[in-house]
Design a protein around this motif. Structure first.
Motif, PDB file in Angstrom:
ATOM      1  N   ASN A  44       0.819  -1.219   0.000  1.00 31.98           N
ATOM      2  CA  ASN A  44       0.000   0.000   0.000  1.00 31.98           C
ATOM      3  C   ASN A  44       0.852   1.267   0.000  1.00 31.98           C
ATOM      4  OD1 ASN A  44      -2.698  -1.225   0.326  1.00 31.98           O
ATOM      5  ND2 ASN A  44      -1.920  -1.889   2.310  1.00 31.98           N
ATOM      6  N   GLU A  45       0.156   2.397  -0.209  1.00 36.84           N
ATOM      7  CA  GLU A  45       0.751   3.721  -0.033  1.00 36.84           C
ATOM      8  C   GLU A  45       0.004   4.436   1.072  1.00 36.84           C
ATOM      9  OE1 GLU A  45       1.018   6.079  -3.554  1.00 36.84           O
ATOM     10  OE2 GLU A  45       2.129   4.558  -4.695  1.00 36.84           O
ATOM     11  N   PHE A  46       0.739   5.241   1.865  1.00 32.88           N
ATOM     12  CA  PHE A  46       0.137   5.931   2.991  1.00 32.88           C
ATOM     13  C   PHE A  46       0.539   7.399   3.010  1.00 32.88           C
ATOM     14  CE2 PHE A  46       0.653   1.514   4.270  1.00 32.88           C
ATOM     15  CZ  PHE A  46      -0.579   1.203   4.822  1.00 32.88           C
ATOM     16  N   ASP A  47      -0.361   8.232   3.457  1.00 31.64           N
ATOM     17  CA  ASP A  47      -0.053   9.624   3.792  1.00 31.64           C
ATOM     18  C   ASP A  47       0.497   9.582   5.212  1.00 31.64           C
ATOM     19  OD1 ASP A  47       0.079  12.349   3.986  1.00 31.64           O
ATOM     20  OD2 ASP A  47      -2.040  12.607   4.471  1.00 31.64           O
ATOM     21  N   ALA A  48       1.764   9.989   5.371  1.00 24.16           N
ATOM     22  CA  ALA A  48       2.421   9.788   6.670  1.00 24.16           C
ATOM     23  C   ALA A  48       2.917  11.088   7.278  1.00 24.16           C
ATOM     24  CB  ALA A  48       3.586   8.807   6.510  1.00 24.16           C
ATOM     25  N   GLU A  49       3.029  11.087   8.609  1.00 28.88           N
ATOM     26  CA  GLU A  49       3.604  12.208   9.339  1.00 28.88           C
ATOM     27  C   GLU A  49       4.497  11.670  10.448  1.00 28.88           C
ATOM     28  OE1 GLU A  49       0.716  14.413  11.719  1.00 28.88           O
ATOM     29  OE2 GLU A  49      -0.752  12.857  11.232  1.00 28.88           O
ATOM     30  N   LEU A  50       5.368  12.524  10.968  1.00 30.83           N
ATOM     31  CA  LEU A  50       6.325  12.100  11.982  1.00 30.83           C
ATOM     32  C   LEU A  50       5.682  12.061  13.358  1.00 30.83           C
ATOM     33  CD1 LEU A  50       9.361  14.360  10.985  1.00 30.83           C
ATOM     34  CD2 LEU A  50       8.935  12.013  10.273  1.00 30.83           C
ATOM     35  N   ILE A  51       6.127  11.128  14.188  1.00 30.75           N
ATOM     36  CA  ILE A  51       5.723  11.171  15.596  1.00 30.75           C
ATOM     37  C   ILE A  51       6.441  12.368  16.228  1.00 30.75           C
ATOM     38  CG2 ILE A  51       5.320   8.689  15.751  1.00 30.75           C
ATOM     39  CD1 ILE A  51       8.015   8.510  17.276  1.00 30.75           C
ATOM     40  N   GLY A  52       5.869  12.898  17.293  1.00 34.32           N
ATOM     41  CA  GLY A  52       6.413  14.111  17.903  1.00 34.32           C
ATOM     42  C   GLY A  52       7.851  13.977  18.341  1.00 34.32           C
ATOM     43  N   ASN A  53       8.208  12.841  18.933  1.00 36.23           N
ATOM     44  CA  ASN A  53       9.561  12.651  19.448  1.00 36.23           C
ATOM     45  C   ASN A  53      10.597  12.722  18.324  1.00 36.23           C
ATOM     46  OD1 ASN A  53      11.496  11.959  21.536  1.00 36.23           O
ATOM     47  ND2 ASN A  53      11.634   9.961  20.528  1.00 36.23           N
ATOM     48  N   LEU A  54      10.272  12.126  17.183  1.00 31.71           N
ATOM     49  CA  LEU A  54      11.192  12.137  16.050  1.00 31.71           C
ATOM     50  C   LEU A  54      11.352  13.548  15.497  1.00 31.71           C
ATOM     51  CD1 LEU A  54      12.936  10.492  14.098  1.00 31.71           C
ATOM     52  CD2 LEU A  54      10.904  10.079  12.717  1.00 31.71           C
ATOM     53  N   GLU A  59      18.045  17.385  15.061  1.00 30.45           N
ATOM     54  CA  GLU A  59      18.926  18.542  15.209  1.00 30.45           C
ATOM     55  C   GLU A  59      18.985  19.380  13.939  1.00 30.45           C
ATOM     56  OE1 GLU A  59      22.732  17.287  16.566  1.00 30.45           O
ATOM     57  OE2 GLU A  59      21.964  16.392  18.428  1.00 30.45           O
ATOM     58  N   SER A  60      18.699  18.763  12.794  1.00 29.49           N
ATOM     59  CA  SER A  60      18.673  19.484  11.526  1.00 29.49           C
ATOM     60  C   SER A  60      17.761  18.743  10.558  1.00 29.49           C
ATOM     61  CB  SER A  60      20.086  19.589  10.927  1.00 29.49           C
ATOM     62  OG  SER A  60      20.519  18.320  10.469  1.00 29.49           O
ATOM     63  N   LYS A  61      17.587  19.304   9.356  1.00 24.35           N
ATOM     64  CA  LYS A  61      16.743  18.653   8.349  1.00 24.35           C
ATOM     65  C   LYS A  61      17.311  17.310   7.908  1.00 24.35           C
ATOM     66  CE  LYS A  61      14.451  22.711   6.403  1.00 24.35           C
ATOM     67  NZ  LYS A  61      14.203  23.507   5.173  1.00 24.35           N
ATOM     68  N   HIS A  62      18.632  17.134   8.097  1.00 20.80           N
ATOM     69  CA  HIS A  62      19.250  15.869   7.721  1.00 20.80           C
ATOM     70  C   HIS A  62      18.750  14.712   8.582  1.00 20.80           C
ATOM     71  CE1 HIS A  62      21.820  17.968   4.991  1.00 20.80           C
ATOM     72  NE2 HIS A  62      22.574  16.903   4.766  1.00 20.80           N
ATOM     73  N   ASP A  63      18.188  15.017   9.746  1.00 22.15           N
ATOM     74  CA  ASP A  63      17.674  13.971  10.627  1.00 22.15           C
ATOM     75  C   ASP A  63      16.229  13.601  10.283  1.00 22.15           C
ATOM     76  OD1 ASP A  63      20.044  13.886  12.137  1.00 22.15           O
ATOM     77  OD2 ASP A  63      19.395  15.626  13.296  1.00 22.15           O
ATOM     78  N   LEU A  64      15.612  14.338   9.386  1.00 20.58           N
ATOM     79  CA  LEU A  64      14.225  14.088   8.983  1.00 20.58           C
ATOM     80  C   LEU A  64      14.199  13.263   7.700  1.00 20.58           C
ATOM     81  CD1 LEU A  64      12.762  17.660   9.605  1.00 20.58           C
ATOM     82  CD2 LEU A  64      12.669  15.676  11.138  1.00 20.58           C
ATOM     83  N   PRO A  65      13.095  12.563   7.435  1.00 18.88           N
ATOM     84  CA  PRO A  65      13.023  11.731   6.229  1.00 18.88           C
ATOM     85  C   PRO A  65      13.144  12.558   4.948  1.00 18.88           C
ATOM     86  CG  PRO A  65      11.260  11.180   7.761  1.00 18.88           C
ATOM     87  CD  PRO A  65      11.884  12.437   8.264  1.00 18.88           C
ATOM     88  N   ALA A  66      13.697  11.929   3.920  1.00 17.50           N
ATOM     89  CA  ALA A  66      13.800  12.518   2.588  1.00 17.50           C
ATOM     90  C   ALA A  66      13.370  11.458   1.584  1.00 17.50           C
ATOM     91  CB  ALA A  66      15.232  12.977   2.311  1.00 17.50           C
ATOM     92  N   VAL A  67      13.102  11.875   0.369  1.00 17.51           N
ATOM     93  CA  VAL A  67      12.713  10.919  -0.666  1.00 17.51           C
ATOM     94  C   VAL A  67      13.835   9.902  -0.849  1.00 17.51           C
ATOM     95  CG1 VAL A  67      12.185  10.627  -3.119  1.00 17.51           C
ATOM     96  CG2 VAL A  67      11.202  12.537  -1.850  1.00 17.51           C
ATOM     97  N   GLY A  68      13.448   8.620  -0.807  1.00 13.53           N
ATOM     98  CA  GLY A  68      14.428   7.537  -0.910  1.00 13.53           C
ATOM     99  C   GLY A  68      14.701   6.861   0.412  1.00 13.53           C
ATOM    100  N   GLU A 103      25.112  25.643   4.390  1.00 18.11           N
ATOM    101  CA  GLU A 103      24.103  24.615   4.606  1.00 18.11           C
ATOM    102  C   GLU A 103      23.913  23.789   3.342  1.00 18.11           C
ATOM    103  OE1 GLU A 103      20.449  25.657   6.522  1.00 18.11           O
ATOM    104  OE2 GLU A 103      21.338  27.407   7.505  1.00 18.11           O
ATOM    105  N   THR A 104      23.506  22.536   3.524  1.00 14.03           N
ATOM    106  CA  THR A 104      23.277  21.650   2.392  1.00 14.03           C
ATOM    107  C   THR A 104      21.800  21.296   2.278  1.00 14.03           C
ATOM    108  OG1 THR A 104      23.703  19.688   3.750  1.00 14.03           O
ATOM    109  CG2 THR A 104      25.576  20.627   2.544  1.00 14.03           C
ATOM    110  N   GLN A 105      21.416  20.879   1.082  1.00 12.53           N
ATOM    111  CA  GLN A 105      20.040  20.446   0.824  1.00 12.53           C
ATOM    112  C   GLN A 105      20.081  19.027   0.278  1.00 12.53           C
ATOM    113  OE1 GLN A 105      18.190  22.325  -2.491  1.00 12.53           O
ATOM    114  NE2 GLN A 105      16.179  21.437  -2.139  1.00 12.53           N
ATOM    115  N   ILE A 106      19.333  18.131   0.909  1.00  9.59           N
ATOM    116  CA  ILE A 106      19.271  16.752   0.439  1.00  9.59           C
ATOM    117  C   ILE A 106      18.410  16.686  -0.816  1.00  9.59           C
ATOM    118  CG2 ILE A 106      18.430  14.432   0.948  1.00  9.59           C
ATOM    119  CD1 ILE A 106      19.190  14.809   3.821  1.00  9.59           C
ATOM    120  N   ILE A 107      18.945  16.078  -1.861  1.00 19.14           N
ATOM    121  CA  ILE A 107      18.183  15.849  -3.088  1.00 19.14           C
ATOM    122  C   ILE A 107      17.412  14.539  -2.958  1.00 19.14           C
ATOM    123  CG2 ILE A 107      18.354  15.468  -5.574  1.00 19.14           C
ATOM    124  CD1 ILE A 107      20.987  17.115  -5.469  1.00 19.14           C
ATOM    125  N   ALA A 108      18.097  13.478  -2.584  1.00 20.55           N
ATOM    126  CA  ALA A 108      17.480  12.172  -2.370  1.00 20.55           C
ATOM    127  C   ALA A 108      18.482  11.283  -1.638  1.00 20.55           C
ATOM    128  CB  ALA A 108      17.058  11.535  -3.693  1.00 20.55           C
TER     129      ALA A 108
END
Length: 354
Positions: A44-54, A59-68, A103-108
Motif C-alpha cells: 500500500n501507499e500511505f499519507d504519513a507524518e512524523l511522531i512528535g519525538n522524532l 537537530e537538523s533537516k538531515h535527521d528528517l526523512p527525505a525521498v528515498g 548549509e546543504t540540501q538533500i536531493i534524495a
C-alpha cells in the motif's frame, strides 16, 4: 510487489531486527510535501507524518526523512501512518542549499546511480556536467550521462558535441537519446537493474519526466509542451517523486537552476582526476598552479595536454568549496555560541529561582 522490488536488502533487515523495529511496518518515502510524506510498503501507499519525538529530537533537516529513505511506520487510520524511525542511509545526494551559507540540501537518499540529463539545445553545458559529476562523486554513487533531444540536431552536430564531452570527461557512460524517436531508450533500459535506485538530475525542461514515461511505457508523469520562445520543455515536476518500475526504481526531481558545491574535496579530486594527478608532479608541494616554474598543470595547459575550460571550471568549483567550508565553520561556531548562551541563561534562571 515485494520490499526487494523497492530496494530493501539484508543489511536493512538486520538493522530492523537489531533495533527492535520488527513490530513496525517497513516503508520507503516516495514523496515529500513540507511536513508530510507519502510512503510505500509492499502492498500500500500511505499519507504519513512524523511522531512528535522524532520531529522534536531532530537537530537538523538531515535527521528528517527525505525521498528515498526507509522508515518504520504504524498505521493509525485508513491510508494514514506515523513514521517512528528513519533507517541508516547508504548514500545522500545533496547540494549547497540555495541562499543559505554553509548549509546543504538533500536531493534524495539511498541512491545507486545518478542519471545526469542534459539537452542538446540551450541546456547543454559541459561545466554543468562536471558539477553534477562532483555531487555524484561526493555521494559515492555511479554517474551516467544522458544527452537528450538529439532529434533537434543532425548526426554531424551530435558527433561534435559528444567528442567535446569525451575530451573533458573520461570513463563515464554517455548515452544519446531522443524521447520523440525513442533512440537510445533501449540502451538505458539495459543499464537498469531491478531493485536499484536511479536519481534523475538536470535542469528544467530537459526531458526527465518524459524519459520516465518512455521507460515505464506509459504516461505516469505530467509533461508540458516545448516553449517556442526559449526552445525547451516547460517545467512540469514540482516535487521529488520515487517511481517503481520493472527495471528499477526511478526518482524524478524538479529542475535545478543551481548546482552548488559543498565541502567535499575528495569529490572534486575524483571528478578532475587528470588535474589531481598532474598536481602530484609539481615541483613544489604548495604549488598554487598559477605561475610557478615547474608546475605540471601549467606545462600541460601550455602543451594543450589539459583542457583549459575544464581547469577554469575546477578552479571556480574549488573556490566555491572553500567558501562553503569557511561559512560552514562560521555557522557551526554561531550554533555553538548560541548553545552556550542558552545554557548560561537557563543556569542563571535556576540560580535566581532558588
Amino acid at each position: 510487489m515485494t520490499l526487494n522490488d523497492l530496494g530493501f536488502n539484508k543489511q536493512l533487515d538486520n538493522y530492523r531486527i537489531e533495533q527492535g523495529l520488527d513490530s513496525f511496518e517497513v516503508a520507503r518515502v516516495i514523496s515529500e510535501h513540507k511536513d508530510r510524506y507519502t510512503v510505500k510498503t509492499a502492498a500500500n501507499e500511505f499519507d504519513a507524518e512524523l511522531i512528535g519525538n522524532l520531529r522534536f529530537s531532530a537537530e537538523s533537516k538531515h535527521d528528517l526523512p527525505a525521498v528515498g529513505d526507509w522508515v518504520a511506520i504504524s498505521e493509525y487510520d485508513e491510508n494514514k501512518a506515523l513514521i517512528h524511525s528513519v533507517y541508516p542511509r547508504t548514500s545522500i545526494l545533496e547540494r549547497k542549499a540555495i541562499g543559505k551559507l554553509g548549509e546543504t540540501q538533500i536531493i534524495a537518499t539511498n541512491i545507486d546511480v545518478g542519471i545526469i540529463v542534459l539537452a542538446v539545445n540551450r541546456d547543454f553545458n559541459i561545466n554543468r556536467i562536471e558539477r553534477y559529476l562532483t555531487i555524484c562523486n561526493s555521494s559515492k554513487i555511479e554517474p551516467i550521462i544522458l544527452i537528450s533531444k538529439i532529434d533537434l540536431i543532425d548526426a554531424s552536430e551530435l558527433k561534435i558535441l559528444l567528442n567535446e564531452i569525451k575530451k573533458r570527461i573520461k570513463n563515464i557512460s554517455i548515452i544519446a537519446i531522443s524521447n520523440q524517436s525513442q533512440i537510445g531508450i533501449d540502451i538505458i533500459k539495459q543499464k537498469l537493474t531491478k531493485g536499484k535506485t536511479y536519481c534523475l538530475l538536470g535542469s528544467s525542461g530537459v526531458g526527465k519526466s518524459t524519459l520516465i514515461n518512455s521507460l515505464m511505457g506509459k504516461n505516469i508523469m505530467i509533461t508540458k509542451e516545448i516553449s517556442d520562445s526559449i526552445d525547451r520543455g516547460k517545467h512540469a515536476t514540482t516535487h521529488r517523486e520515487l517511481i517503481v518500475s520493472e527495471n528499477g526504481i526511478l526518482i524524478d526531481n524538479p529542475g535545478m537552476r543551481e548546482v552548488g558545491i559543498t565541502d567535499n574535496s575528495e569529490a572534486l579530486e575524483i571528478t578532475f582526476d587528470e588535474i589531481t594527478n598532474l598536481a602530484l608532479n609539481c615541483k613544489f608541494n604548495d604549488c598554487s598552479h598559477t605561475n610557478e616554474k615547474g608546475c605540471a598543470i601549467i606545462e600541460a595547459l601550455e602543451n594543450d595536454e589539459l583542457d583549459n575550460d575544464s581547469y577554469l571550471n575546477f578552479q571556480k568549483m574549488e573556490r566555491e568549496r572553500n567558501f562553503f567550508d569557511s561559512n560552514q565553520e562560521e555557522r557551526k561556531k554561531k550554533d555553538k555560541d548560541l548553545g552556550k548562551l542558552i545554557k548560561r541563561v537557563v543556569k542563571q534562571r535556576k540560580k535566581h529561582k532558588f
